[in-house]
Design a protein around this motif. Sequence first.
Motif, PDB file in Angstrom:
ATOM      1  N   TYR A 136     -37.573  54.950 -10.117  1.00  0.00           N
ATOM      2  CA  TYR A 136     -37.692  55.500  -8.769  1.00  0.00           C
ATOM      3  C   TYR A 136     -36.369  55.217  -8.058  1.00  0.00           C
ATOM      4  N   ILE A 137     -35.774  56.230  -7.448  1.00  0.00           N
ATOM      5  CA  ILE A 137     -34.507  56.084  -6.743  1.00  0.00           C
ATOM      6  C   ILE A 137     -34.801  56.071  -5.249  1.00  0.00           C
ATOM      7  N   LYS A 138     -34.345  55.012  -4.593  1.00  0.00           N
ATOM      8  CA  LYS A 138     -34.594  54.858  -3.158  1.00  0.00           C
ATOM      9  C   LYS A 138     -33.253  54.782  -2.437  1.00  0.00           C
ATOM     10  N   PHE A 139     -33.061  55.646  -1.449  1.00  0.00           N
ATOM     11  CA  PHE A 139     -31.860  55.627  -0.620  1.00  0.00           C
ATOM     12  C   PHE A 139     -31.987  54.482   0.367  1.00  0.00           C
ATOM     13  N   ILE A 140     -30.992  53.583   0.381  1.00  0.00           N
ATOM     14  CA  ILE A 140     -31.045  52.434   1.287  1.00  0.00           C
ATOM     15  C   ILE A 140     -30.375  52.748   2.611  1.00  0.00           C
ATOM     16  N   GLY A 141     -29.161  53.267   2.555  1.00  0.00           N
ATOM     17  CA  GLY A 141     -28.466  53.559   3.805  1.00  0.00           C
ATOM     18  C   GLY A 141     -27.077  54.104   3.581  1.00  0.00           C
ATOM     19  N   ASN A 142     -26.513  54.598   4.683  1.00  0.00           N
ATOM     20  CA  ASN A 142     -25.198  55.229   4.649  1.00  0.00           C
ATOM     21  C   ASN A 142     -24.442  54.821   5.903  1.00  0.00           C
ATOM     22  N   THR A 143     -23.179  54.468   5.748  1.00  0.00           N
ATOM     23  CA  THR A 143     -22.325  54.141   6.879  1.00  0.00           C
ATOM     24  C   THR A 143     -21.073  55.002   6.793  1.00  0.00           C
ATOM     25  N   THR A 144     -20.708  55.641   7.895  1.00  0.00           N
ATOM     26  CA  THR A 144     -19.507  56.461   7.932  1.00  0.00           C
ATOM     27  C   THR A 144     -18.546  55.886   8.954  1.00  0.00           C
ATOM     28  N   ILE A 145     -17.294  55.664   8.523  1.00  0.00           N
ATOM     29  CA  ILE A 145     -16.247  55.150   9.398  1.00  0.00           C
ATOM     30  C   ILE A 145     -15.065  56.100   9.306  1.00  0.00           C
ATOM     31  N   GLN A 146     -14.589  56.556  10.447  1.00  0.00           N
ATOM     32  CA  GLN A 146     -13.409  57.414  10.447  1.00  0.00           C
ATOM     33  C   GLN A 146     -12.190  56.514  10.287  1.00  0.00           C
ATOM     34  N   THR A 147     -11.451  56.706   9.187  1.00  0.00           N
ATOM     35  CA  THR A 147     -10.321  55.835   8.873  1.00  0.00           C
ATOM     36  C   THR A 147      -8.986  56.396   9.359  1.00  0.00           C
ATOM     37  N   ALA A 148      -8.928  57.678   9.584  1.00  0.00           N
ATOM     38  CA  ALA A 148      -7.746  58.346  10.120  1.00  0.00           C
ATOM     39  C   ALA A 148      -8.246  59.621  10.785  1.00  0.00           C
ATOM     40  N   LEU A 149      -7.350  60.348  11.404  1.00  0.00           N
ATOM     41  CA  LEU A 149      -7.777  61.553  12.116  1.00  0.00           C
ATOM     42  C   LEU A 149      -8.539  62.504  11.198  1.00  0.00           C
ATOM     43  N   GLU A 150      -8.093  62.628   9.963  1.00  0.00           N
ATOM     44  CA  GLU A 150      -8.681  63.613   9.064  1.00  0.00           C
ATOM     45  C   GLU A 150      -9.528  62.997   7.952  1.00  0.00           C
ATOM     46  N   PHE A 151      -9.563  61.687   7.849  1.00  0.00           N
ATOM     47  CA  PHE A 151     -10.275  61.048   6.752  1.00  0.00           C
ATOM     48  C   PHE A 151     -11.395  60.146   7.259  1.00  0.00           C
ATOM     49  N   GLU A 152     -12.406  60.026   6.419  1.00  0.00           N
ATOM     50  CA  GLU A 152     -13.512  59.128   6.710  1.00  0.00           C
ATOM     51  C   GLU A 152     -13.912  58.397   5.436  1.00  0.00           C
ATOM     52  N   ASN A 153     -14.539  57.261   5.624  1.00  0.00           N
ATOM     53  CA  ASN A 153     -15.046  56.475   4.516  1.00  0.00           C
ATOM     54  C   ASN A 153     -16.560  56.416   4.637  1.00  0.00           C
ATOM     55  N   ASN A 154     -17.244  56.892   3.609  1.00  0.00           N
ATOM     56  CA  ASN A 154     -18.705  56.846   3.558  1.00  0.00           C
ATOM     57  C   ASN A 154     -19.113  55.792   2.540  1.00  0.00           C
ATOM     58  N   THR A 155     -19.926  54.861   2.971  1.00  0.00           N
ATOM     59  CA  THR A 155     -20.466  53.857   2.078  1.00  0.00           C
ATOM     60  C   THR A 155     -21.966  54.083   2.005  1.00  0.00           C
ATOM     61  N   CYS A 156     -22.469  54.272   0.792  1.00  0.00           N
ATOM     62  CA  CYS A 156     -23.911  54.481   0.647  1.00  0.00           C
ATOM     63  C   CYS A 156     -24.444  53.591  -0.474  1.00  0.00           C
ATOM     64  N   SER A 157     -25.706  53.236  -0.331  1.00  0.00           N
ATOM     65  CA  SER A 157     -26.365  52.352  -1.294  1.00  0.00           C
ATOM     66  C   SER A 157     -27.703  52.938  -1.713  1.00  0.00           C
ATOM     67  N   PHE A 158     -28.026  52.698  -2.972  1.00  0.00           N
ATOM     68  CA  PHE A 158     -29.279  53.172  -3.546  1.00  0.00           C
ATOM     69  C   PHE A 158     -29.915  52.052  -4.353  1.00  0.00           C
ATOM     70  N   ASP A 159     -31.236  52.011  -4.343  1.00  0.00           N
ATOM     71  CA  ASP A 159     -32.000  51.147  -5.238  1.00  0.00           C
ATOM     72  C   ASP A 159     -32.536  52.019  -6.364  1.00  0.00           C
ATOM     73  N   ILE A 160     -32.385  51.530  -7.570  1.00  0.00           N
ATOM     74  CA  ILE A 160     -32.999  52.167  -8.727  1.00  0.00           C
ATOM     75  C   ILE A 160     -34.043  51.175  -9.216  1.00  0.00           C
TER      76      ILE A 160
END
Length: 155
Positions: free
Chosen positions: A39-63
């Motif tokens: 069973y795959i469970k989505f834990i969460g997602n965090t988005t941080i804008q690192t520059a004007l045109e770029f972003e960093n998405n961090t996401c975690s899943f439980d398997i």
Amino acid sequence: MKIETSDIYRAIRRTLERYFPEIKVQIKDIKNPAPPCFYIKFIGNTTIQTALEFENNTCSFDIIYFSNIETLQDLLSVEKTLKSIFKKPLKVELLNGITQYQEIDSISINTNENDYILNCTISLSIDQLCNDDENENRYDEYENDEMLEELDITI
């Protein structure tokens, strides 16, 4: 095209189906698992804008793996395989047909020997272009010949 959380989910599911063809990946009804299954469970997602045109998405899943064989050996075998397959970059197929490979930042595995359940948590950090309209056509003015003539710029 941006990698979305749903793309990562699909990639994890396809990876599990590829390496564990005999074990079903249960999509719904976690309250009544039909072992053996994942069973795959989505834990969460965090988005941080690192520059004007770029972003960093961090996401975690439980398997979560539910074993039907009540032995520690089964859990350890699945754990070994999960560690092996998630050391490699995750093959992410986007909806437009493009395939990208994404490194997995961390993997942690816990086993519950009483209930014969294995919980594998993976986290990914994705740096990519922002998809907002303000920045999407930012450089179009430099690709416009009339604008370049007006500004008296030669290429």
